[in-house]
Design an enzyme around this catalytic site. Structure first.
Site, PDB file in Angstrom:
ATOM      1  N   ASN A  41      -6.171   9.077   8.917  1.00 50.81           N
ATOM      2  CA  ASN A  41      -7.310   8.239   9.333  1.00 50.81           C
ATOM      3  C   ASN A  41      -8.651   8.987   9.362  1.00 50.81           C
ATOM      4  OD1 ASN A  41      -4.736   7.208  10.573  1.00 50.81           O
ATOM      5  ND2 ASN A  41      -6.089   5.463  10.963  1.00 50.81           N
ATOM      6  N   PRO A 100       2.503   1.738  12.523  1.00 54.27           N
ATOM      7  CA  PRO A 100       3.088   3.021  12.946  1.00 54.27           C
ATOM      8  C   PRO A 100       2.778   3.339  14.406  1.00 54.27           C
ATOM      9  CG  PRO A 100       2.056   3.229  10.795  1.00 54.27           C
ATOM     10  CD  PRO A 100       1.674   1.882  11.313  1.00 54.27           C
ATOM     11  N   VAL A 116      -9.703   0.121  12.829  1.00 50.33           N
ATOM     12  CA  VAL A 116      -9.927   0.126  14.269  1.00 50.33           C
ATOM     13  C   VAL A 116     -11.334   0.600  14.637  1.00 50.33           C
ATOM     14  CG1 VAL A 116      -8.848   2.421  14.621  1.00 50.33           C
ATOM     15  CG2 VAL A 116      -8.883   0.762  16.468  1.00 50.33           C
ATOM     16  N   ARG A 139      -3.293   7.563  16.879  1.00 50.05           N
ATOM     17  CA  ARG A 139      -3.831   7.980  15.587  1.00 50.05           C
ATOM     18  C   ARG A 139      -4.602   9.272  15.819  1.00 50.05           C
ATOM     19  NH1 ARG A 139      -0.911   4.382  14.535  1.00 50.05           N
ATOM     20  NH2 ARG A 139      -1.157   2.662  13.069  1.00 50.05           N
ATOM     21  N   TYR A 177       0.843  -1.207   0.000  1.00 48.03           N
ATOM     22  CA  TYR A 177       0.000   0.000   0.000  1.00 48.03           C
ATOM     23  C   TYR A 177       0.874   1.250   0.000  1.00 48.03           C
ATOM     24  CZ  TYR A 177      -3.675   3.226   1.739  1.00 48.03           C
ATOM     25  OH  TYR A 177      -4.560   4.265   1.922  1.00 48.03           O
ATOM     26  N   TYR A 206      -4.631  -3.874  19.704  1.00 47.56           N
ATOM     27  CA  TYR A 206      -3.385  -4.520  19.278  1.00 47.56           C
ATOM     28  C   TYR A 206      -2.205  -3.868  19.993  1.00 47.56           C
ATOM     29  CZ  TYR A 206      -6.418  -6.169  15.462  1.00 47.56           C
ATOM     30  OH  TYR A 206      -7.434  -6.724  14.728  1.00 47.56           O
ATOM     31  N   GLY A 207      -1.262  -4.700  20.431  1.00 48.78           N
ATOM     32  CA  GLY A 207      -0.114  -4.200  21.201  1.00 48.78           C
ATOM     33  C   GLY A 207      -0.607  -3.755  22.569  1.00 48.78           C
ATOM     34  N   GLY A 232      -1.631  -0.715  23.070  1.00 50.65           N
ATOM     35  CA  GLY A 232      -2.591   0.373  22.833  1.00 50.65           C
ATOM     36  C   GLY A 232      -1.988   1.756  23.029  1.00 50.65           C
TER      37      GLY A 232
HETATM   38  P1  NAD Z   1     -12.780   1.912   0.513  1.00 54.59           P
HETATM   39  O1  NAD Z   1     -12.188   0.557   0.469  1.00 54.59           O
HETATM   40  O2  NAD Z   1     -14.097   2.083   1.208  1.00 54.59           O
HETATM   41  O3  NAD Z   1     -12.942   2.517  -0.938  1.00 54.59           O
HETATM   42  C1  NAD Z   1     -12.078   2.218  -1.997  1.00 54.59           C
HETATM   43  C2  NAD Z   1     -12.919   1.997  -3.246  1.00 54.59           C
HETATM   44  O4  NAD Z   1     -12.042   1.757  -4.355  1.00 54.59           O
HETATM   45  C3  NAD Z   1     -13.828   0.768  -3.140  1.00 54.59           C
HETATM   46  O5  NAD Z   1     -15.137   1.077  -3.557  1.00 54.59           O
HETATM   47  C4  NAD Z   1     -13.170  -0.237  -4.095  1.00 54.59           C
HETATM   48  O6  NAD Z   1     -14.089  -1.173  -4.608  1.00 54.59           O
HETATM   49  C5  NAD Z   1     -12.561   0.686  -5.128  1.00 54.59           C
HETATM   50  N1  NAD Z   1     -11.461   0.085  -5.882  1.00 54.59           N
HETATM   51  C6  NAD Z   1     -10.349  -0.518  -5.384  1.00 54.59           C
HETATM   52  N2  NAD Z   1      -9.563  -0.965  -6.386  1.00 54.59           N
HETATM   53  C7  NAD Z   1     -10.187  -0.613  -7.556  1.00 54.59           C
HETATM   54  C8  NAD Z   1      -9.882  -0.773  -8.924  1.00 54.59           C
HETATM   55  N3  NAD Z   1      -8.767  -1.409  -9.332  1.00 54.59           N
HETATM   56  N4  NAD Z   1     -10.738  -0.276  -9.846  1.00 54.59           N
HETATM   57  C9  NAD Z   1     -11.862   0.374  -9.467  1.00 54.59           C
HETATM   58  N5  NAD Z   1     -12.214   0.539  -8.180  1.00 54.59           N
HETATM   59  C10 NAD Z   1     -11.386   0.055  -7.230  1.00 54.59           C
HETATM   60  O7  NAD Z   1     -11.686   2.872   1.180  1.00 54.59           O
HETATM   61  P2  NAD Z   1     -11.754   4.420   1.589  1.00 54.59           P
HETATM   62  O8  NAD Z   1     -11.443   4.514   3.018  1.00 54.59           O
HETATM   63  O9  NAD Z   1     -12.995   5.025   1.064  1.00 54.59           O
HETATM   64  O10 NAD Z   1     -10.496   4.997   0.809  1.00 54.59           O
HETATM   65  C11 NAD Z   1     -10.642   5.697  -0.412  1.00 54.59           C
HETATM   66  C12 NAD Z   1      -9.322   6.267  -0.862  1.00 54.59           C
HETATM   67  O11 NAD Z   1      -8.817   7.183   0.126  1.00 54.59           O
HETATM   68  C13 NAD Z   1      -8.223   5.228  -1.072  1.00 54.59           C
HETATM   69  O12 NAD Z   1      -7.457   5.581  -2.196  1.00 54.59           O
HETATM   70  C14 NAD Z   1      -7.387   5.328   0.180  1.00 54.59           C
HETATM   71  O13 NAD Z   1      -6.048   4.950  -0.043  1.00 54.59           O
HETATM   72  C15 NAD Z   1      -7.513   6.797   0.518  1.00 54.59           C
HETATM   73  N6  NAD Z   1      -7.314   7.011   1.961  1.00 54.59           N
HETATM   74  C16 NAD Z   1      -8.315   6.763   2.846  1.00 54.59           C
HETATM   75  C17 NAD Z   1      -8.072   6.942   4.205  1.00 54.59           C
HETATM   76  C18 NAD Z   1      -9.136   6.714   5.228  1.00 54.59           C
HETATM   77  O14 NAD Z   1      -8.859   6.876   6.410  1.00 54.59           O
HETATM   78  N7  NAD Z   1     -10.355   6.382   4.887  1.00 54.59           N
HETATM   79  C19 NAD Z   1      -6.807   7.348   4.645  1.00 54.59           C
HETATM   80  C20 NAD Z   1      -5.811   7.551   3.699  1.00 54.59           C
HETATM   81  C21 NAD Z   1      -6.070   7.400   2.356  1.00 54.59           C
HETATM   82  N1  UDP Z   2      -6.067  -1.595  15.862  1.00 56.02           N
HETATM   83  C1  UDP Z   2      -6.421  -2.175  17.062  1.00 56.02           C
HETATM   84  N2  UDP Z   2      -7.463  -3.051  17.069  1.00 56.02           N
HETATM   85  C2  UDP Z   2      -8.180  -3.356  15.956  1.00 56.02           C
HETATM   86  C3  UDP Z   2      -7.812  -2.752  14.742  1.00 56.02           C
HETATM   87  C4  UDP Z   2      -6.730  -1.880  14.728  1.00 56.02           C
HETATM   88  O1  UDP Z   2      -5.797  -1.926  18.121  1.00 56.02           O
HETATM   89  O2  UDP Z   2      -9.129  -4.155  16.071  1.00 56.02           O
HETATM   90  C5  UDP Z   2      -4.947  -0.625  15.863  1.00 56.02           C
HETATM   91  C6  UDP Z   2      -3.891  -0.867  14.792  1.00 56.02           C
HETATM   92  O3  UDP Z   2      -2.915  -1.768  15.272  1.00 56.02           O
HETATM   93  C7  UDP Z   2      -3.357   0.532  14.594  1.00 56.02           C
HETATM   94  C8  UDP Z   2      -4.552   1.433  14.839  1.00 56.02           C
HETATM   95  O4  UDP Z   2      -5.487   0.649  15.586  1.00 56.02           O
HETATM   96  O5  UDP Z   2      -2.370   0.822  15.545  1.00 56.02           O
HETATM   97  C9  UDP Z   2      -5.237   1.924  13.560  1.00 56.02           C
HETATM   98  O6  UDP Z   2      -5.456   0.805  12.733  1.00 56.02           O
HETATM   99  P1  UDP Z   2      -6.285   0.854  11.384  1.00 56.02           P
HETATM  100  O7  UDP Z   2      -6.296  -0.526  10.833  1.00 56.02           O
HETATM  101  O8  UDP Z   2      -7.597   1.515  11.603  1.00 56.02           O
HETATM  102  O9  UDP Z   2      -5.486   1.835  10.412  1.00 56.02           O
HETATM  103  P2  UDP Z   2      -3.966   2.296  10.215  1.00 56.02           P
HETATM  104  O10 UDP Z   2      -3.915   3.646  10.791  1.00 56.02           O
HETATM  105  O11 UDP Z   2      -3.035   1.355  10.946  1.00 56.02           O
HETATM  106  O12 UDP Z   2      -3.786   2.241   8.767  1.00 56.02           O
END
Ligand code: NAD
Ligand code: UDP
Length: 317
Positions: free
Chosen positions: A174, A272, A187, A211, A145, A204-205, A207
């Site tokens: 997040n 992280p 989480v 974030r 990722y 996990y860990g 805690g």
């Molecule tokens: P999500 O999994 O709910 O949404 C991702 C969407 O992308 C899904 O609908 C999935 O089906 C679609 N998708 C994945 N691969 C695809 C492909 N090859 N072709 C077409 N569609 C595809 O996740 P989200 O939380 O809504 O995240 C959306 C975007 O924001 C992502 O790019 C993610 O990396 C970024 N982002 C989100 C967060 C967060 O906290 N939610 C944090 C950092 C970055």
């Molecule tokens: N985490 C946790 N319990 C869970 C899921 C996640 O303690 O059931 C922790 C995870 O180890 C991380 C933080 O919560 O430290 C955030 O995890 P998440 O998967 O939401 O996203 P990340 O910020 O790691 O991408």
């Protein structure tokens, strides 16, 4: 205005589709539903300005109409999802970014890449400023990722510098809210689902890792503003209010009134230890900062999950 949103069937993407429709745009949502769902956009499908294509954006996408904006949000985003789909994650961050940038160049469209705080890895600088280059393990399990997104940023900057495409990069921290999947493994859905079902909350860990959680409506506002600037370097979007995961579990127990216990489980590899955005750049450039505090955002999100848990238990009879 015609706006293409890849990943529009996902959590953040579906909120973006709503926002751009509300602004009067025609929204073309492209999603292969690998981690998203049509349920997320069901309420938009009767809108004549909403068009849905089921398509894997790692393969070229053509559209026989002018396009003004492209927002590339397609990618598995939860660690559980991207560990389950490592190669599609690498492909959508690399090939998917290349395909969408190619479309932006062809259509002379504005482009916005959804990047992530994960580009900072397990950071050695805290809070994280955009100038920080990060501390990522390229061959660790999260590398699929993190490195895909780092490549996506490099490709986006190259299309800007070399082809003059009007690109923008947001580094999202997040984010949570309605329409997250109950089983996406992040989480917040884990803790809320566990609290509502009366199961132990799995920390996990120990805690002590932190974030900083941002409510989705605040993120969407920041993205909308960033798209309309002439700024091309990355911009952090997130809520700087930082919390340990242990405190977060306690907050959710209190808010839900659940009697669940906390259960400690092993910390996943390369998790992280600290994460908090420095949002000075967004404040200055966009006049933006989060408006919804964590208590209010969690209260709204809990209602969503309460309904999902009810629907789930009704289905199971
Ligand atoms: P999500 O999994 O709910 O949404 C991702 C969407 O992308 C899904 O609908 C999935 O089906 C679609 N998708 C994945 N691969 C695809 C492909 N090859 N072709 C077409 N569609 C595809 O996740 P989200 O939380 O809504 O995240 C959306 C975007 O924001 C992502 O790019 C993610 O990396 C970024 N982002 C989100 C967060 C967060 O906290 N939610 C944090 C950092 C970055
Ligand atoms: N985490 C946790 N319990 C869970 C899921 C996640 O303690 O059931 C922790 C995870 O180890 C991380 C933080 O919560 O430290 C955030 O995890 P998440 O998967 O939401 O996203 P990340 O910020 O790691 O991408």
């Amino acid at each position: 205005m015609r706006t293409v949103i890849t990943g529009g069937g996902g959590f953040v993407g579906s909120h973006l589709c709503e926002r751009f429709l509300a602004e009067g745009h025609v929204v073309v949502c492209v999603d292969n539903l690998i981690t998203g769902s049509l349920v997320n956009v069901e309420h938009l499908r009767s809108n004549p300005n909403f068009i849905f294509y089921r398509h894997d954006i790692s393969h070229p996408f053509e559209i026989d109409a002018p396009v003004d904006n492209i927002l590339h949000f397609a990618s598995p985003a939860s660690p559980v999802d991207y560990l389950r789909h490592p190669i599609p994650t690498l492909k959508v961050g690399s090939l998917g970014t290349h395909n969408t940038l190619g479309l932006a160049k062809l259509k002379k469209a504005r482009y916005l890449l959804a990047s992530t705080s994960e580009v900072y890895g397990d950071p050695e600088e805290h809070p994280q400023r955009e100038e920080y280059w990060g501390h990522v393990n390229p061959i660790g399990i999260r590398g699929v990722y993190d490195e895909a997104k780092r490549f996506a940023e490099a490709m986006t900057m190259a299309y800007h510098r070399h082809h003059g495409v009007d690109t923008h990069i947001c580094r999202i921290f997040n984010t949570y809210g309605e329409r997250m999947r109950l089983d996406d493994g992040r989480v917040l859905p884990n803790f809320m689902g566990q609290a509502l079902r009366g199961e132990p909350l799995t920390v996990y860990g120990d805690g002590s890792q932190t974030r900083s959680f941002c409510y989705v409506a605040d993120l969407v506002e920041g993205i909308f503003r960033l798209l309309h600037t002439d700024f091309h370097e990355p911009v952090n979007l997130g809520n700087p209010n930082e919390v340990t995961i242990r405190e977060f579990a306690e907050e959710i127990l209190q808010l839900s009134g659940s009697k669940s216990k906390i259960e400690y489980q092993p910390l996943p590899q390369d998790d992280p230890k600290l994460r908090r955005p420095d949002i000075s750049r967004a404040r200055k450039l966009l006049g933006w900062e989060p408006k919804v505090d964590r208590h209010e955002g969690l209260r709204r999100t809990l209602e969503h999950f309460r309904q999902r848990v009810k629907d789930g238990s009704a289905k199971m009879g």
